[in-house]
Enzyme design. Structure first.
Site, short mmCIF file in Angstrom:
data_model
loop_
_atom_site.label_atom_id
_atom_site.label_comp_id
_atom_site.label_asym_id
_atom_site.label_seq_id
_atom_site.Cartn_x
_atom_site.Cartn_y
_atom_site.Cartn_z
N HIS A 36 6.99 -52.67 -35.64
CA HIS A 36 5.81 -53.48 -35.40
C HIS A 36 5.92 -54.23 -34.09
CE1 HIS A 36 3.77 -52.68 -39.09
NE2 HIS A 36 4.69 -53.24 -39.87
N CYS B 164 2.67 -51.66 -31.66
CA CYS B 164 1.37 -52.20 -31.28
C CYS B 164 1.52 -53.22 -30.15
CB CYS B 164 0.72 -52.88 -32.48
SG CYS B 164 0.28 -51.78 -33.84
#
Length: 381
Positions: free
Chosen positions: A185, A241
């Site tokens: 992430h 991301c």
């Protein structure tokens, strides 16, 4: 009769073996490798191996391989995924002197959390295989951090990741080639020191980010970009991301769908130097700073992989000698074509997928410590 190819038992590079040779000394690490008999079945095996260059087969083979059968310390060398022997103190030592190539591969799955990622460990397995088998990185010059590791120093906590980043650049000198691969992430937080054009610092999320916090781009830059000396190079492949400028490099390659590009200067606002100590640092990131990245099964059947990791390895393997511009375009095209099979990564993206049944844009990005012609500079690790 023409010679054939063997792998060095010590560092893994390919060696061209004379037809009648029984042993050969590696010019890279000076190790001695015993040569397989020059029999018809061996020649056939080599031909098959050389022909098997389709990346889908490569990934399927990797997913089927047993990665937990680690050799004992006195076992003969094998090409697998095994940790270094346990260390007596909590330090990460630099690789052997012959290891002019060094890599840190970090895959975070977030087991036990609602935002668990399926493809991160697969990404690390594929990247390690690719670096060792295809690009000649020595086994003991690659450090892996995942939640599947048994050594507590190899769990991707914030402190372990920071320690591993310091290991990556420890003793770096001219001629060295370093790789940092992260699959997990990413997020962003409000910029506190006014050095970001968009007002946000990009971040990497370790497995314990809920309690220990995230790793911001300023820290990543100071730890692994600034120390790179003249003649050395660092490549980062960041499958997360909001990762467009995660290394905080001075220049971002802004390229449109037709392939035209300009270098955007990221340092004009603050005037803070974010480059190297004379070397070259480059980053391929999964998406721009405002975009989300994704796991997908579109490339490898039932196996989940990060879209950036898969498209990066696929492009480099299938087109030897490609330029940085060609590589960036190839990754973008592959992800666009596979969009129908993509699942978004992260809690926000998952909510959008669930509620709207749609996907968000993902355009891989290239950033660099210096400007160059992306269509003439050859990609080399």
């Amino acid at each position: 009769m023409a010679g054939r190819r063997e792998r060095c038992n010590r560092c893994g590079v390919q060696l061209l073996v004379p037809p009648e040779a029984e042993t050969i000394q590696c010019a890279v690490c000076q190790g001695i490798t015993r040569v397989r008999p020059n029999e018809p079945w061996v020649q056939a095996q080599d031909s098959i191996y050389n022909a098997a260059n389709r990346f889908k087969s490569f990934v399927n083979t990797m997913m089927a391989a047993s990665v937990n059968s680690y050799p004992a310390s006195n076992a003969p060398p094998v090409y697998g995924y095994y940790p270094q022997p346990p260390r007596p103190t909590p330090t990460l030592m630099p690789p052997n002197a012959y290891g002019r190539k060094r890599a840190l591969l970090c895959g975070v799955s977030y087991y036990g959390h609602s935002n668990k990622i399926k493809g991160s460990v697969n990404d690390v397995k594929c990247m390690r295989y690719f670096l060792v088998e295809k690009l000649g990185f020595p086994n003991d010059s690659i450090l892996i951090l995942t939640e599947d590791e048994t050594d507590p120093l190899r769990i991707p906590t914030k402190s372990n990741i920071l320690m591993a980043l310091r290991w990556l650049v420890q003793g770096v000198q001219s001629g060295d080639s370093l790789v940092f691969h992260f699959s997990g992430h990413g997020s962003r937080v409000h910029d506190q020191n006014m050095d970001e054009i968009d007002g946000y610092d990009e971040t990497l999320c370790p497995v314990d980010y809920h309690s220990e916090g995230m790793i911001i781009d300023d820290v990543v830059n100071a730890t692994i970009v600034r120390p790179i000396p003249h003649g050395a190079k660092l490549h980062a492949i960041i499958d997360a991301c909001y990762s467009g400028t995660i290394l905080d490099l001075p220049f971002v390659c802004r390229m449109n769908r037709e392939g035209y590009y300009i270098w955007e200067d990221q340092s004009w606002m603050s005037g803070v130097y974010k480059g190297t100590s004379g070397g070259l640092a480059l980053s391929f990131s999964a998406c721009d700073d405002h975009q989300t990245s994704s796991d997908t099964t579109a490339f490898a059947g039932n196996a989940s992989t990060g879209a950036l990791t898969y498209s990066f390895i696929n492009a480099v393997q299938n087109e030897p000698g490609l330029t940085y511009g060609r590589l960036l375009n190839s990754m973008r095209n592959a992800i666009r074509e596979a969009k129908s099979g993509i699942r978004l990564r992260g809690p926000i993206a998952s909510l959008v997928n669930k509620v709207l049944g749609t996907d968000l844009s993902q355009e891989p990005q290239l950033s660099s410590s210096e400007k160059f012609d992306v269509y003439s500079k050859q990609f080399l690790l």
